[in-house]
Design a protein around this motif. Structure first.
Motif, PDB file in Angstrom:
ATOM      1  N   MET A   1       0.827  -1.194   0.000  1.00 35.97           N
ATOM      2  CA  MET A   1       0.000   0.000   0.000  1.00 35.97           C
ATOM      3  C   MET A   1       0.872   1.260   0.000  1.00 35.97           C
ATOM      4  O   MET A   1       0.604   2.209  -0.742  1.00 35.97           O
ATOM      5  CB  MET A   1      -0.914   0.002   1.234  1.00 35.97           C
ATOM      6  N   ILE A   2       1.929   1.256   0.794  1.00 37.99           N
ATOM      7  CA  ILE A   2       2.836   2.412   0.832  1.00 37.99           C
ATOM      8  C   ILE A   2       3.519   2.609  -0.509  1.00 37.99           C
ATOM      9  O   ILE A   2       3.622   3.739  -1.009  1.00 37.99           O
ATOM     10  CB  ILE A   2       3.868   2.250   1.979  1.00 37.99           C
TER      11      ILE A   2
ATOM     12  N   ASN B   1       1.831   6.489  -6.894  1.00 40.65           N
ATOM     13  CA  ASN B   1       0.772   7.417  -7.314  1.00 40.65           C
ATOM     14  C   ASN B   1       1.204   8.868  -7.121  1.00 40.65           C
ATOM     15  O   ASN B   1       0.923   9.718  -7.966  1.00 40.65           O
ATOM     16  CB  ASN B   1      -0.528   7.152  -6.557  1.00 40.65           C
ATOM     17  N   LEU B   2       1.900   9.142  -6.010  1.00 39.91           N
ATOM     18  CA  LEU B   2       2.403  10.499  -5.799  1.00 39.91           C
ATOM     19  C   LEU B   2       3.448  10.856  -6.855  1.00 39.91           C
ATOM     20  O   LEU B   2       3.464  11.973  -7.366  1.00 39.91           O
ATOM     21  CB  LEU B   2       2.999  10.637  -4.396  1.00 39.91           C
TER      22      LEU B   2
ATOM     23  N   LYS C   1       4.661  13.733 -11.910  1.00 41.18           N
ATOM     24  CA  LYS C   1       4.954  13.718 -13.351  1.00 41.18           C
ATOM     25  C   LYS C   1       3.814  14.360 -14.137  1.00 41.18           C
ATOM     26  O   LYS C   1       4.047  15.125 -15.077  1.00 41.18           O
ATOM     27  CB  LYS C   1       5.177  12.285 -13.844  1.00 41.18           C
ATOM     28  N   LYS C   2       2.569  14.043 -13.750  1.00 39.64           N
ATOM     29  CA  LYS C   2       1.420  14.641 -14.428  1.00 39.64           C
ATOM     30  C   LYS C   2       1.387  16.149 -14.212  1.00 39.64           C
ATOM     31  O   LYS C   2       1.124  16.917 -15.144  1.00 39.64           O
ATOM     32  CB  LYS C   2       0.113  14.003 -13.942  1.00 39.64           C
ATOM     33  N   LEU C   3       1.687  16.595 -13.005  1.00 34.06           N
ATOM     34  CA  LEU C   3       1.711  18.022 -12.702  1.00 34.06           C
ATOM     35  C   LEU C   3       2.813  18.730 -13.499  1.00 34.06           C
ATOM     36  O   LEU C   3       2.587  19.822 -14.055  1.00 34.06           O
ATOM     37  CB  LEU C   3       1.909  18.230 -11.198  1.00 34.06           C
TER      38      LEU C   3
END
Length: 172
Positions: free
Chosen positions: A135-136, A142-143, A148-150
């Motif tokens: 999960m971590i 995801n972060l 990267k998306k930002l």
């Protein structure tokens, strides 16, 4: 100072009585089981010495014997049945060292403490640890993807700004 010794003495006596009751209950259950399956005295002594009993079979035999004493009409009387009237304790303690197995049971309730419990706890801890690590790592990925998306969005906005500023001619 005398009070401390008094309390220590009372606690010691209480622990000794409880341990004595446990040991006598274990011994009584073993004796009843040995008599029920017509075990020789030498074999009973040997099993007591090495402290090995099949507790599943012992539990089943003691439950059957208790039911036989409570409901005699349900069972036929055999000539081979030596025990006609026996008191099976309502609260039983069964114990075996190898593999470690301790059982506290009544007619309705059973509590087991055996060698599988530490393995089950260890497996549960490993499962929780592995799932939390996964999960971590998913959250970190995801972060990272969000960053990267930002960055990608910032780059597109800056290229759009440069195109707009390149097309606009400011005249003074």
């Amino acid at each position: 100072m005398k009070r401390k010794y008094y309390y220590i003495f009372i606690i010691f006596i209480t622990i000794t009585i409880i341990m004595g009751l446990f040991i006598s209950n274990i011994s009584l259950n073993r004796t009843i089981y040995s008599n029920e399956i017509h075990m020789k005295a030498s074999e009973e002594n040997y099993r007591n010495k090495i402290n090995k009993y099949n507790l599943d079979d012992m539990e089943k035999k003691l439950d059957t014997l208790e039911d036989k004493m409570d409901n005699p009409n349900k069972y036929e009387k055999d000539d081979d049945d030596i025990v006609f009237k026996v008191y099976v304790p309502r609260f039983r303690i069964l114990f075996s060292v190898s593999p470690f197995d301790l059982r506290f049971e009544t007619k309705s309730y059973k509590v087991y403490v055996n060698n599988r419990i530490p393995m089950n706890i260890e497996n549960q801890i490993a499962y929780v640890y592995n799932s939390s690590q996964k999960m971590i790592s998913d959250i970190v990925n995801n972060l990272g993807n969000s960053n990267k998306k930002l960055d990608n969005i910032r780059f597109k906005i800056s290229t759009f700004k440069t195109k707009i500023y390149g097309n606009i001619k400011i005249e003074y």
